[in-house]
Design a protein around this motif. Structure first.
Motif, short mmCIF file in Angstrom:
data_model
loop_
_atom_site.label_atom_id
_atom_site.label_comp_id
_atom_site.label_asym_id
_atom_site.label_seq_id
_atom_site.Cartn_x
_atom_site.Cartn_y
_atom_site.Cartn_z
N LEU D 6 0.84 -1.19 0.00
CA LEU D 6 0.00 0.00 0.00
C LEU D 6 0.87 1.24 0.00
O LEU D 6 0.61 2.20 -0.74
CB LEU D 6 -0.91 -0.02 1.23
CG LEU D 6 -1.92 1.11 1.32
CD1 LEU D 6 -3.19 0.63 1.97
CD2 LEU D 6 -1.38 2.31 2.07
N GLU D 7 1.93 1.24 0.80
CA GLU D 7 2.85 2.38 0.82
C GLU D 7 3.52 2.56 -0.53
O GLU D 7 3.61 3.67 -1.05
CB GLU D 7 3.91 2.19 1.91
CG GLU D 7 3.37 2.29 3.32
CD GLU D 7 4.47 2.17 4.37
OE1 GLU D 7 4.33 2.77 5.45
OE2 GLU D 7 5.47 1.48 4.10
N ALA D 8 4.00 1.45 -1.13
CA ALA D 8 4.72 1.53 -2.39
C ALA D 8 3.82 2.06 -3.50
O ALA D 8 4.22 2.90 -4.30
CB ALA D 8 5.27 0.15 -2.77
N PHE D 9 2.57 1.57 -3.54
CA PHE D 9 1.64 2.01 -4.58
C PHE D 9 1.30 3.49 -4.39
O PHE D 9 1.29 4.27 -5.35
CB PHE D 9 0.37 1.16 -4.54
CG PHE D 9 -0.62 1.49 -5.61
CD1 PHE D 9 -0.31 1.26 -6.94
CD2 PHE D 9 -1.86 2.04 -5.30
CE1 PHE D 9 -1.22 1.56 -7.94
CE2 PHE D 9 -2.77 2.35 -6.30
CZ PHE D 9 -2.45 2.11 -7.62
N SER D 10 1.06 3.91 -3.15
CA SER D 10 0.76 5.32 -2.88
C SER D 10 1.94 6.19 -3.27
O SER D 10 1.76 7.26 -3.88
CB SER D 10 0.45 5.51 -1.40
OG SER D 10 -0.56 4.62 -0.99
N ASP D 11 3.16 5.75 -2.94
CA ASP D 11 4.34 6.50 -3.34
C ASP D 11 4.39 6.67 -4.84
O ASP D 11 4.68 7.76 -5.35
CB ASP D 11 5.61 5.77 -2.87
CG ASP D 11 5.85 5.92 -1.38
OD1 ASP D 11 5.14 6.71 -0.74
OD2 ASP D 11 6.75 5.25 -0.86
N GLY D 12 4.10 5.58 -5.57
CA GLY D 12 4.13 5.64 -7.02
C GLY D 12 3.11 6.62 -7.58
O GLY D 12 3.44 7.48 -8.40
N VAL D 13 1.86 6.53 -7.10
CA VAL D 13 0.80 7.41 -7.62
C VAL D 13 1.13 8.86 -7.28
O VAL D 13 1.04 9.75 -8.14
CB VAL D 13 -0.57 7.00 -7.06
CG1 VAL D 13 -1.63 8.03 -7.43
CG2 VAL D 13 -0.97 5.63 -7.57
N ILE D 14 1.54 9.14 -6.04
CA ILE D 14 1.82 10.52 -5.65
C ILE D 14 3.04 11.04 -6.41
O ILE D 14 3.06 12.21 -6.82
CB ILE D 14 2.01 10.61 -4.11
CG1 ILE D 14 0.69 10.22 -3.41
CG2 ILE D 14 2.43 12.00 -3.69
CD1 ILE D 14 0.78 10.14 -1.90
N ALA D 15 4.02 10.19 -6.67
CA ALA D 15 5.19 10.61 -7.45
C ALA D 15 4.77 11.04 -8.86
O ALA D 15 5.25 12.05 -9.38
CB ALA D 15 6.23 9.48 -7.52
N VAL D 16 3.86 10.28 -9.48
CA VAL D 16 3.41 10.64 -10.82
C VAL D 16 2.60 11.93 -10.77
O VAL D 16 2.80 12.84 -11.59
CB VAL D 16 2.60 9.50 -11.47
CG1 VAL D 16 2.14 9.90 -12.86
CG2 VAL D 16 3.41 8.24 -11.55
N ILE D 17 1.70 12.06 -9.80
CA ILE D 17 0.85 13.26 -9.70
C ILE D 17 1.71 14.50 -9.55
O ILE D 17 1.54 15.50 -10.26
CB ILE D 17 -0.11 13.15 -8.49
CG1 ILE D 17 -1.17 12.08 -8.76
CG2 ILE D 17 -0.77 14.48 -8.19
CD1 ILE D 17 -2.02 11.73 -7.55
N ILE D 18 2.67 14.45 -8.62
CA ILE D 18 3.48 15.63 -8.32
C ILE D 18 4.34 16.02 -9.52
O ILE D 18 4.71 17.19 -9.67
CB ILE D 18 4.31 15.37 -7.04
CG1 ILE D 18 4.45 16.65 -6.22
CG2 ILE D 18 5.65 14.77 -7.35
CD1 ILE D 18 5.02 16.42 -4.83
#
Lengths: 193, 193, 193, 193
Positions: D6-18
């Motif tokens: 869950l942390e890894a996926f959230s990191d990925g999505v937030i990295a793309v958004i930012i």
């Protein structure tokens, strides 16, 4: 072979897919509420695609909890699933651009069907590695939801040509079936000694 | 130095590359089957590029299983590989935009050749860290597939100017060679005590 | 607080930055070699930006090997660094679009300067957590390369208005200084008991 | 179920958004300082959105330090948060495109409000798993900052129609409240035996 990197790569690809879909929503050039009206169906299709990709990530996450090892066939079965998911932003955009024309709604269903088949293949590949009496096999059981989804997609694709909203309604139905959380893995993992 | 972050970063870059290629497939403005006809070659080139990037990820994954440590040279050799892979969406798009004109098909082969050379360099860098009698060295063996691929790319680039489809056929041939799973690492890792 | 997620998030952001730069290279609409001529400077600026972002990833990777814990200030110092790096695709694109006009080359240097300052701040934040006699402090030493880079950037920005190529030459010089691998951390980590 | 993926996926999505937000900043076609003037508000809105997404990542990171297990509801509550964050680039772009017209500034606040509500829901879901006397519950306490933010957003949305800058000022205020690091988790984790 460990499953860590397969999970990390899948997380990365799904994270990009779920986020670039928002780029399909073109920013309106006006700032009055009327400018938002044509965006409503676009937004709804974004929500639907977001939910579908989210469901795949969730199920992938759940299933790989019960997976202990992967082989070369698993890697390709997983890439095959990611391939179909990578087409979701394209068919979502095509559907939006053409105001849910029958052909585009059928194409959307076709990609969902492809992803569902790819997921089933991935499941079989993992079962062949883990054996029929594994935790994974017991957790999957008869995979009723999976088969129902496949049947609904196969029905929805031709029905899109009768009326696009019938097909869209069926897609929402599949999403609803899966949104109810799949407790099979959670239950079995809780029992795990 | 550990290999974890190198793997994670490579996974991230390859995940973005494999996904942004789909942005090259422009959504058609019509919803009739005729609108899809010009998309067929675009779609096929997307599939080919997806498979190539997938092969690199798979081989990277397999190879790094047998890797125990990395140094500064490895980091740069790996970035060099990612650089060539990052050009794949560009040459895929150029080839699509110009209907597989000879020059663009040759450029596609040139980027594949660059990636293949970069992968070979990465292999050498890792071997120099691990030594000739390591698990890695035994797993790589003579790297026959790698050398055959390089030869085919070198042949395909000029042949693109004879006829683009000859070059495209050769690219598909290389993909086919690699799609047959590379069991070297799996075999050796299975033997690992 | 552990450093794992900070590393993973940084890897993700840097992976996206390094890859979306390739989207700035617009696919030419022609397939003759003349169509590639205007792409040469664009390609060179892509290579330069790729190398700069690669250097930051490499140094980040090396530095965080010697890091044991992070605090809230570290998280923000790291986001500040990622902010400046996220502007690299923008200034690269602006420079390309305007054929290396003086103002755009100066802006490119300004963003590199910002990233270099942010990296220095991140270093200080980490040092304040680890203390002056830590492995980290010994590995960083006087940070000569860091200070030389800052001086060169400060000189290059006004020199861009004398002639853009002077500034570009200085940017290449900084990249060359860093491409020679920074063996400080490797050395000290090898000594680690 | 573990929290790692869950942390890894959230990191990925937030990295793309930012990172994709920077794509909204269109490269100017001129190279004189006047060309940059219209970019100033665009740049400021980019900074604001970058800071907001950074705050969410930071808080997510802090909160999940105190989390020991997640369930199916957590996964969906987290995806719900990521959904709202994925809309940030869209509303930022709309606001820029229309020079901070009242409706667009209100829409920006609406998405921030949605993300804040989603974060609160995620918090509740995690609390229901961990219980009222857990480290997590003590760290969150009364969640004063969270409730103040919600109140400010609810006030800012109608005030955008009085004057957009009032709403923008309130958004900056919320960002300032959160930029002051949230020491609750750090304090409690330091006490952890």
């Amino acid at each position: 072979m460990g499953k860590g990197r397969l999970e990390a790569f899948s997380d990365g690809v799904i994270a990009v897919i779920i986020t670039i879909m928002v780029l399909e929503m073109k920013v309106p050039h006006d700032a009055d509420p009327a400018a938002l009206a044509p965006l409503v169906p676009v937004f709804l299709s974004y929500v639907l695609s977001f939910v579908f990709v989210g469901i795949y990530w969730n199920n992938h996450h759940h299933m790989f909890h019960a997976v202990h090892r992967v082989n070369g066939a698993t890697l390709w079965a997983n890439l095959h699933l990611l391939f179909w998911l990578s087409l979701v932003p394209f068919v979502t955009g095509w559907m939006d651009e053409n105001h849910f024309a029958p052909l585009t709604v059928a194409a959307y269903g076709f990609v969902l069907l492809g992803a569902a088949c790819a997921y089933t293949i991935l499941t079989r590949t993992l079962l062949s590695v883990h054996g029929g009496d594994s935790l994974l096999a017991r957790a999957l059981g008869k995979d009723l939801k999976g088969w129902i989804s496949l049947v609904i997609y196969v029905a929805a694709i031709p029905l899109a040509f009768v009326h696009p909203w019938i097909a869209c309604g069926l897609y929402v139905l599949v999403a609803a079936i899966w949104l109810l959380p799949d407790r099979r893995f959670e239950k079995l993992l809780a029992e795990k000694p």
